[in-house]
Write a protein that holds these residues in place. Structure first.
Motif, mmCIF file in Angstrom:
data_model
loop_
_atom_site.group_PDB
_atom_site.id
_atom_site.type_symbol
_atom_site.label_atom_id
_atom_site.label_comp_id
_atom_site.label_asym_id
_atom_site.label_seq_id
_atom_site.Cartn_x
_atom_site.Cartn_y
_atom_site.Cartn_z
ATOM 1 N N GLY A 103 0.791 -1.222 0.000
ATOM 2 C CA GLY A 103 0.000 0.000 0.000
ATOM 3 C C GLY A 103 0.820 1.266 0.000
ATOM 4 O O GLY A 103 0.283 2.356 0.162
ATOM 5 N N GLY A 104 2.151 1.129 -0.184
ATOM 6 C CA GLY A 104 3.003 2.308 -0.202
ATOM 7 C C GLY A 104 2.829 3.102 -1.480
ATOM 8 O O GLY A 104 2.147 2.685 -2.416
ATOM 9 N N ALA A 105 3.476 4.255 -1.507
ATOM 10 C CA ALA A 105 3.370 5.129 -2.678
ATOM 11 C C ALA A 105 3.936 4.422 -3.908
ATOM 12 O O ALA A 105 5.020 3.828 -3.864
ATOM 13 N N LEU A 106 3.199 4.470 -4.991
ATOM 14 C CA LEU A 106 3.602 3.824 -6.229
ATOM 15 C C LEU A 106 3.835 4.859 -7.317
ATOM 16 O O LEU A 106 3.155 5.886 -7.370
ATOM 17 N N ALA A 107 4.802 4.572 -8.177
ATOM 18 C CA ALA A 107 5.010 5.395 -9.364
ATOM 19 C C ALA A 107 4.376 4.670 -10.539
ATOM 20 O O ALA A 107 4.849 3.606 -10.953
ATOM 21 N N ALA A 108 3.280 5.214 -11.048
ATOM 22 C CA ALA A 108 2.567 4.549 -12.143
ATOM 23 C C ALA A 108 3.478 4.325 -13.339
ATOM 24 O O ALA A 108 3.378 3.306 -14.037
ATOM 25 N N SER A 109 4.389 5.268 -13.570
ATOM 26 C CA SER A 109 5.300 5.123 -14.711
ATOM 27 C C SER A 109 6.223 3.927 -14.516
ATOM 28 O O SER A 109 6.605 3.249 -15.485
ATOM 29 N N ASP A 110 6.618 3.639 -13.253
ATOM 30 C CA ASP A 110 7.461 2.479 -12.988
ATOM 31 C C ASP A 110 6.695 1.183 -13.231
ATOM 32 O O ASP A 110 7.180 0.274 -13.899
ATOM 33 N N ALA A 111 5.499 1.086 -12.673
ATOM 34 C CA ALA A 111 4.709 -0.140 -12.814
ATOM 35 C C ALA A 111 4.447 -0.458 -14.280
ATOM 36 O O ALA A 111 4.435 -1.631 -14.680
ATOM 37 N N GLY A 112 4.254 0.570 -15.092
ATOM 38 C CA GLY A 112 3.941 0.352 -16.501
ATOM 39 C C GLY A 112 5.108 -0.172 -17.316
ATOM 40 O O GLY A 112 4.918 -0.635 -18.450
ATOM 41 N N LEU A 113 6.318 -0.120 -16.744
ATOM 42 C CA LEU A 113 7.495 -0.581 -17.486
ATOM 43 C C LEU A 113 7.723 -2.081 -17.361
ATOM 44 O O LEU A 113 8.553 -2.642 -18.075
ATOM 45 N N ARG A 141 14.964 7.860 -19.565
ATOM 46 C CA ARG A 141 15.572 7.765 -18.244
ATOM 47 C C ARG A 141 16.305 6.439 -18.068
ATOM 48 O O ARG A 141 17.358 6.375 -17.480
ATOM 49 N N VAL A 142 15.708 5.389 -18.549
ATOM 50 C CA VAL A 142 16.294 4.066 -18.390
ATOM 51 C C VAL A 142 16.068 3.285 -19.674
ATOM 52 O O VAL A 142 15.286 3.690 -20.544
ATOM 53 N N LEU A 143 16.739 2.152 -19.769
ATOM 54 C CA LEU A 143 16.617 1.347 -20.986
ATOM 55 C C LEU A 143 15.202 0.845 -21.207
ATOM 56 O O LEU A 143 14.758 0.693 -22.351
ATOM 57 N N LEU A 144 14.471 0.587 -20.128
ATOM 58 C CA LEU A 144 13.101 0.105 -20.289
ATOM 59 C C LEU A 144 12.210 1.181 -20.891
ATOM 60 O O LEU A 144 11.284 0.882 -21.652
ATOM 61 N N THR A 145 12.471 2.438 -20.554
ATOM 62 C CA THR A 145 11.696 3.524 -21.152
ATOM 63 C C THR A 145 11.967 3.581 -22.653
ATOM 64 O O THR A 145 11.053 3.805 -23.449
ATOM 65 N N ALA A 146 13.221 3.369 -23.037
ATOM 66 C CA ALA A 146 13.550 3.338 -24.463
ATOM 67 C C ALA A 146 12.805 2.202 -25.149
ATOM 68 O O ALA A 146 12.247 2.372 -26.239
#
Length: 238
Positions: A103-113, A141-146
Motif C-alpha cells: 500500500g506504499g506510494a507507487l510510481a505509475a510510470s514504474d509499474a507500466g514498465l 531515463r532508463v533502458l526500459l523507457t527506451a
C-alpha cells in the motif's frame, strides 16, 4: 501482513524480473538474500572482469540495473519500496536493501514498465534508417523507457573503461556529473534472441558465493570503486 511462504513466492517473482537486467558482458554479477519483507542485493565478486573492469565499476552499474528492475517489478505488484544503499559500511558487497511496503506510494510510470523487462535486449545489429526523435531523447531515463518507445540499445563503453579517457568524454557532454555509460540507440530491424540467464536458485542464497582463487598479481593492487562512487551510481540507476 504476508506469511513467509507467500513472501518467498513474491520475492522469487520479483527477483526473476531483476535478473533480466543488462550486465557487462552478460556476467550477471549479483545475488539476492530474502528475509521477511526485505530483499538484499549483493555483488557477486566471483563474476568480476579484472581486465576490462578492474575497479568493478561496470559490475556496480550492472547491479544498479538489477535494482531498478526489482523496484519496477514490485510496483507492478502494488508494492511501494524503500531502498537503502550500501547498508553496511563494513561489507562493500552488500549494495542495497529493498523493503517492500504494502500500500506504499507507487510510481505509475514504474509499474507500466514491467512488461518491457523481457522485451529489452542489447541490440548489436544495424538499426533501421530512421532517426531517433529529439523529443524522445529528452525523455529517456532508463533502458526500459527506451524499449517502451520502440527503441533498443547497445553499449559503446570502451572509452569509459579507461580511467584517463573519462574526463575527455565528460568534456563532450552537458550537465554535471561524470558519464558512466555510452549508449547507441535506434529502432531495431528484428527481434534478437534472449541471452542466457542464471537460474533463480543460483542467485537467491543465504550466504555469499564461495570466492574464486586470488586475482592475478597484475590486478591485485587495483583499488575497488570507492563507496561514494558506488553509492552515487546506484542512486542514479535506482
Amino acid at each position: 501482513m504476508l506469511i513467509v511462504d507467500e513472501h518467498q513466492k513474491l520475492a522469487e517473482r520479483l527477483v526473476a524480473q531483476a535478473i533480466l537486467a543488462p550486465s557487462s558482458h552478460n556476467t550477471q554479477p549479483w545475488w539476492f538474500r530474502v528475509a521477511a519483507n526485505q530483499i538484499d542485493l549483493f555483488a557477486d565478486r566471483t563474476r568480476t572482469l579484472p581486465v576490462s573492469d578492474p575497479e568493478d565499476r561496470e559490475l556496480t552499474l550492472s547491479c544498479g540495473c538489477a535494482l531498478m528492475n526489482l523496484r519496477i517489478a514490485a510496483a507492478s505488484q502494488q508494492f511501494g519500496t524503500q531502498v537503502e544503499l550500501l547498508p553496511d559500511p563494513a561489507d562493500p558487497d552488500w549494495l542495497a536493501r529493498l523493503t517492500l511496503i504494502p500500500g506504499g506510494a507507487l510510481a505509475a510510470s514504474d509499474a507500466g514498465l514491467v512488461e518491457f523487462i523481457p522485451l529489452r535486449h542489447t541490440y548489436r545489429k544495424p538499426f533501421a534508417d530512421r532517426p531517433v526523435e529529439p523529443t524522445l531523447l529528452q525523455t529517456l531515463r532508463v533502458l526500459l523507457t527506451a524499449c517502451q518507445m520502440g527503441l533498443q540499445a547497445s553499449y559503446l563503453n570502451q572509452p569509459l573503461q579507461v580511467q584517463a579517457l573519462r574526463p575527455e568524454v565528460q568534456k563532450l557532454v552537458e550537465g554535471s556529473g561524470s558519464p558512466q555509460i555510452l549508449l547507441r540507440l535506434g529502432y531495431p530491424l528484428e527481434r534478437v534472441a534472449d541471452t542466457p540467464r542464471r537460474r533463480l536458485e543460483e542467485v537467491i542464497a543465504s550466504s555469499r558465493p564461495s570466492p574464486l582463487s586470488s586475482p592475478s598479481p597484475s590486478y591485485s593492487g587495483v583499488q575497488p570503486w570507492s563507496r561514494s562512487s558506488a553509492s552515487s551510481c546506484l542512486g542514479l540507476l535506482c
